[in-house]
Design a protein around this motif. Structure first.
Motif, PDB file in Angstrom:
ATOM      1  N   VAL A 120       0.849  -1.193   0.000  1.00 34.14           N
ATOM      2  CA  VAL A 120       0.000   0.000   0.000  1.00 34.14           C
ATOM      3  C   VAL A 120       0.884   1.242   0.000  1.00 34.14           C
ATOM      4  CG1 VAL A 120      -1.796   1.263   1.225  1.00 34.14           C
ATOM      5  CG2 VAL A 120      -1.792  -1.241   1.249  1.00 34.14           C
ATOM      6  N   GLU A 121       0.679   2.116  -0.987  1.00 35.36           N
ATOM      7  CA  GLU A 121       1.471   3.341  -1.090  1.00 35.36           C
ATOM      8  C   GLU A 121       0.695   4.588  -0.690  1.00 35.36           C
ATOM      9  OE1 GLU A 121       2.973   3.504  -5.103  1.00 35.36           O
ATOM     10  OE2 GLU A 121       4.721   2.263  -4.582  1.00 35.36           O
ATOM     11  N   HIS A 122      -0.617   4.574  -0.914  1.00 34.55           N
ATOM     12  CA  HIS A 122      -1.417   5.759  -0.591  1.00 34.55           C
ATOM     13  C   HIS A 122      -2.866   5.335  -0.384  1.00 34.55           C
ATOM     14  CE1 HIS A 122      -2.901   9.869  -0.605  1.00 34.55           C
ATOM     15  NE2 HIS A 122      -3.772   9.536  -1.532  1.00 34.55           N
ATOM     16  N   ILE A 123      -3.502   5.954   0.611  1.00 39.08           N
ATOM     17  CA  ILE A 123      -4.923   5.715   0.865  1.00 39.08           C
ATOM     18  C   ILE A 123      -5.646   7.049   0.713  1.00 39.08           C
ATOM     19  CG2 ILE A 123      -6.642   4.905   2.511  1.00 39.08           C
ATOM     20  CD1 ILE A 123      -4.435   3.288   3.862  1.00 39.08           C
ATOM     21  N   LEU A 137      -9.586   6.313  -3.949  1.00 40.28           N
ATOM     22  CA  LEU A 137      -8.771   5.200  -4.409  1.00 40.28           C
ATOM     23  C   LEU A 137      -7.677   4.871  -3.401  1.00 40.28           C
ATOM     24  CD1 LEU A 137      -8.180   6.219  -8.148  1.00 40.28           C
ATOM     25  CD2 LEU A 137      -9.694   4.408  -7.346  1.00 40.28           C
ATOM     26  N   THR A 138      -7.274   3.612  -3.393  1.00 34.72           N
ATOM     27  CA  THR A 138      -6.088   3.176  -2.660  1.00 34.72           C
ATOM     28  C   THR A 138      -5.053   2.727  -3.680  1.00 34.72           C
ATOM     29  OG1 THR A 138      -7.300   2.504  -0.675  1.00 34.72           O
ATOM     30  CG2 THR A 138      -5.171   1.466  -1.068  1.00 34.72           C
ATOM     31  N   HIS A 139      -3.839   3.262  -3.560  1.00 38.34           N
ATOM     32  CA  HIS A 139      -2.766   2.944  -4.501  1.00 38.34           C
ATOM     33  C   HIS A 139      -1.938   1.790  -3.940  1.00 38.34           C
ATOM     34  CE1 HIS A 139      -2.888   7.446  -5.853  1.00 38.34           C
ATOM     35  NE2 HIS A 139      -4.046   6.822  -5.982  1.00 38.34           N
ATOM     36  N   ILE A 140      -1.799   0.725  -4.737  1.00 39.62           N
ATOM     37  CA  ILE A 140      -1.038  -0.457  -4.329  1.00 39.62           C
ATOM     38  C   ILE A 140       0.026  -0.727  -5.387  1.00 39.62           C
ATOM     39  CG2 ILE A 140      -1.169  -2.948  -3.914  1.00 39.62           C
ATOM     40  CD1 ILE A 140      -3.977  -2.545  -2.837  1.00 39.62           C
ATOM     41  N   ARG A 141       1.246  -1.032  -4.935  1.00 42.45           N
ATOM     42  CA  ARG A 141       2.332  -1.396  -5.835  1.00 42.45           C
ATOM     43  C   ARG A 141       2.464  -2.914  -5.823  1.00 42.45           C
ATOM     44  NH1 ARG A 141       4.632   1.608  -9.672  1.00 42.45           N
ATOM     45  NH2 ARG A 141       4.448   3.327  -8.177  1.00 42.45           N
ATOM     46  N   THR A 142       2.214  -3.555  -6.963  1.00 46.49           N
ATOM     47  CA  THR A 142       2.216  -5.012  -7.044  1.00 46.49           C
ATOM     48  C   THR A 142       3.648  -5.543  -6.971  1.00 46.49           C
ATOM     49  OG1 THR A 142       2.315  -4.964  -9.457  1.00 46.49           O
ATOM     50  CG2 THR A 142       0.124  -4.943  -8.448  1.00 46.49           C
ATOM     51  N   PRO A 143       3.830  -6.860  -6.734  1.00 46.95           N
ATOM     52  CA  PRO A 143       5.191  -7.422  -6.655  1.00 46.95           C
ATOM     53  C   PRO A 143       6.021  -7.199  -7.905  1.00 46.95           C
ATOM     54  CG  PRO A 143       3.612  -8.963  -5.726  1.00 46.95           C
ATOM     55  CD  PRO A 143       2.800  -7.851  -6.340  1.00 46.95           C
ATOM     56  N   ASP A 144       5.384  -7.111  -9.080  1.00 52.54           N
ATOM     57  CA  ASP A 144       6.143  -6.835 -10.298  1.00 52.54           C
ATOM     58  C   ASP A 144       6.205  -5.339 -10.606  1.00 52.54           C
ATOM     59  OD1 ASP A 144       3.504  -6.529 -10.901  1.00 52.54           O
ATOM     60  OD2 ASP A 144       3.522  -7.738 -12.730  1.00 52.54           O
ATOM     61  N   PRO A 180       1.632  -0.260 -10.824  1.00 51.38           N
ATOM     62  CA  PRO A 180       0.719   0.467  -9.932  1.00 51.38           C
ATOM     63  C   PRO A 180      -0.703  -0.064 -10.079  1.00 51.38           C
ATOM     64  CG  PRO A 180       1.210   1.800 -11.863  1.00 51.38           C
ATOM     65  CD  PRO A 180       2.049   0.556 -11.976  1.00 51.38           C
ATOM     66  N   LEU A 181      -1.359  -0.298  -8.956  1.00 48.46           N
ATOM     67  CA  LEU A 181      -2.722  -0.821  -8.951  1.00 48.46           C
ATOM     68  C   LEU A 181      -3.590   0.157  -8.170  1.00 48.46           C
ATOM     69  CD1 LEU A 181      -4.563  -3.247  -9.715  1.00 48.46           C
ATOM     70  CD2 LEU A 181      -4.007  -4.219  -7.475  1.00 48.46           C
ATOM     71  N   TYR A 182      -4.655   0.672  -8.804  1.00 45.60           N
ATOM     72  CA  TYR A 182      -5.545   1.651  -8.181  1.00 45.60           C
ATOM     73  C   TYR A 182      -6.885   0.961  -7.896  1.00 45.60           C
ATOM     74  CZ  TYR A 182      -2.013   4.756 -10.089  1.00 45.60           C
ATOM     75  OH  TYR A 182      -0.814   5.351 -10.397  1.00 45.60           O
ATOM     76  N   VAL A 183      -7.166   0.770  -6.613  1.00 47.26           N
ATOM     77  CA  VAL A 183      -8.350   0.011  -6.203  1.00 47.26           C
ATOM     78  C   VAL A 183      -9.372   0.966  -5.594  1.00 47.26           C
ATOM     79  CG1 VAL A 183      -9.205  -1.906  -4.816  1.00 47.26           C
ATOM     80  CG2 VAL A 183      -6.853  -1.942  -5.688  1.00 47.26           C
ATOM     81  N   PRO A 184     -10.607   1.027  -6.120  1.00 51.40           N
ATOM     82  CA  PRO A 184     -11.652   1.844  -5.477  1.00 51.40           C
ATOM     83  C   PRO A 184     -11.888   1.383  -4.039  1.00 51.40           C
ATOM     84  CG  PRO A 184     -12.330   1.156  -7.675  1.00 51.40           C
ATOM     85  CD  PRO A 184     -11.089   0.386  -7.357  1.00 51.40           C
ATOM     86  N   ASN A 185     -12.036   2.316  -3.134  1.00 54.30           N
ATOM     87  CA  ASN A 185     -12.176   1.970  -1.724  1.00 54.30           C
ATOM     88  C   ASN A 185     -13.410   1.124  -1.435  1.00 54.30           C
ATOM     89  OD1 ASN A 185      -9.841   3.307  -0.981  1.00 54.30           O
ATOM     90  ND2 ASN A 185     -10.899   5.255  -0.691  1.00 54.30           N
TER      91      ASN A 185
END
Length: 369
Positions: free
Chosen positions: A219-222, A226-233, A236-241
């Motif tokens: 998790v990089e930002h909440i 949106l919540t910003h997640i950095r995947t293992p590869d 950037p993954l942007y997931v709606p809360n």
């Protein structure tokens, strides 16, 4: 007649020069006041940096730009008042309400800057002295306070301009219903973010994954939407809360241990060596400093598999960091392989044995040239 006309022109020029001089004096006072305030605030800010109090330097830094703008607003409004008293221009009557709105805006700007400054100082000061700080909670409180300041400033501005706040609130209720129906997804994300801030299933820097969705990373930002997640590869993954209110989330950063759960198979022909192998593996785990022996640890012959005798190896490691865990697990598996080899056994692999009746005789068939 010519002398009288000339005298009248001179009096008019003198009157015009009088209010123009007053305006120039007001401008000079504004510049002088801004310069003096800038020097004073700069010196106070330098002194406040030497203290451990997060409030004083936040107040002084927050005052700089809003106070300078406030001086200009009041000065310009006073200059317009001078011009209006001499010219009686109707358009200049709007200076009063504009001045009031500007003062409210400056005060709101100061509060917003002050909240940001305190938020930043609290995090920095706690990190400097080695104290734990929940950045997500501090950020959430800061956002709520800033939104509150903006809402209150807007209502006060409307009241200053002559609008009825009760009427505005009544209209806001009807409008809020319409907006809620039109933007239900946006509101769902907002309340999803609010639940994340309140429940705190994860925070910035945590590694999370969801077995329900293809979500895994750090998790990089909440945010509120949106919540910003950095995947293992590193994607950037942007997931709606709102998604987090309907899925199961695993927070691997809060694991107390990691789990080794392996099935090791040896050949059926090595059944007589099973007991000493199991005992040796159990001793290997007990002597391994990376294994938490206070947790449940099992090494047992569990089943007759299709092509192997299966040994369950179940233990918990102290480390929860992925790379360290994999290195420890590799060391243990190589140790188990070495134990099996030292006892003269072999690790089984899938094989098939065909049993034929005694009456069946296989003959070698050679092809004829």
């Amino acid at each position: 007649m010519k002398l009288e006309q000339l005298w009248a022109d001179l009096e008019a020029m003198q009157a015009e020069a009088g209010w123009l001089t007053e305006v120039i004096v007001v401008a000079a006072v504004i510049l002088t006041a801004n310069f003096a305030l800038s020097l004073l605030l700069n010196r106070l800010y330098v002194k406040s940096q030497a203290t451990t109090n997060p409030w004083d330097d936040a107040i002084i830094d927050a005052l700089r730009k809003p106070l300078a703008l406030l001086v200009w607003i009041i000065g310009i409004a006073f200059a317009i008042y001078i011009v209006h008293s001499k010219t009686q221009a109707t358009i200049l009557e709007a200076a009063g309400p504009i001045r009031n709105v500007g003062i409210i805006a400056c005060f709101a700007w100061f509060l917003i800057r002050f909240i940001k400054g305190v938020e930043k100082n609290v995090i920095e000061r706690r990190q400097q002295i080695g104290m734990a700080v929940d950045k997500v909670t501090v950020d959430a409180l800061g956002k709520v306070l800033r939104v509150s300041v903006i809402i209150i400033a807007t209502l006060v501005t409307l009241q200053t301009l002559g609008f009825s706040i009760s009427g505005v609130l009544a209209f806001g209720g009807i409008g809020g219903l319409a907006v809620g129906l039109a933007a239900k997804d946006l509101l769902a994300n907002f309340f999803g973010g609010l639940m994340i801030y309140l429940d705190r299933p994860f925070t910035i820097g945590d590694t999370v994954r969801s077995p329900d969705r293809n979500i895994e990373g750090t998790v990089e930002h909440i945010g509120w939407r949106l919540t910003h997640i950095r995947t293992p590869d590193k994607r950037p993954l942007y997931v709606p809360n709102a998604v987090f209110t309907t899925i199961t989330v695993e927070n691997t950063s809060r694991m107390s241990h990691r789990h080794i759960n392996e099935i090791i198979g040896i050949r059926y022909s090595d059944l007589d060596k099973m007991q000493p192998i199991v005992t040796a593996i159990r001793e290997l785990l007990s002597q391994q400093p990376g294994i938490d022996t206070s947790q449940k640890m099992m090494v047992n012959f569990t089943s007759f598999g299709p092509s192997s005798l299966d040994i369950l190896v179940h233990a918990f490691t102290f480390t929860t960091e992925q790379a360290d865990f994999q290195n420890l697990k590799q060391e243990i598996l190589l140790g188990i392989a070495d134990i099996i080899a030292r006892h003269g056994a072999e690790i089984a692999f899938p094989t098939t044995t065909v049993h034929l009746p005694d009456a069946v005789i296989l003959k070698e068939t050679r092809g004829t040239g």
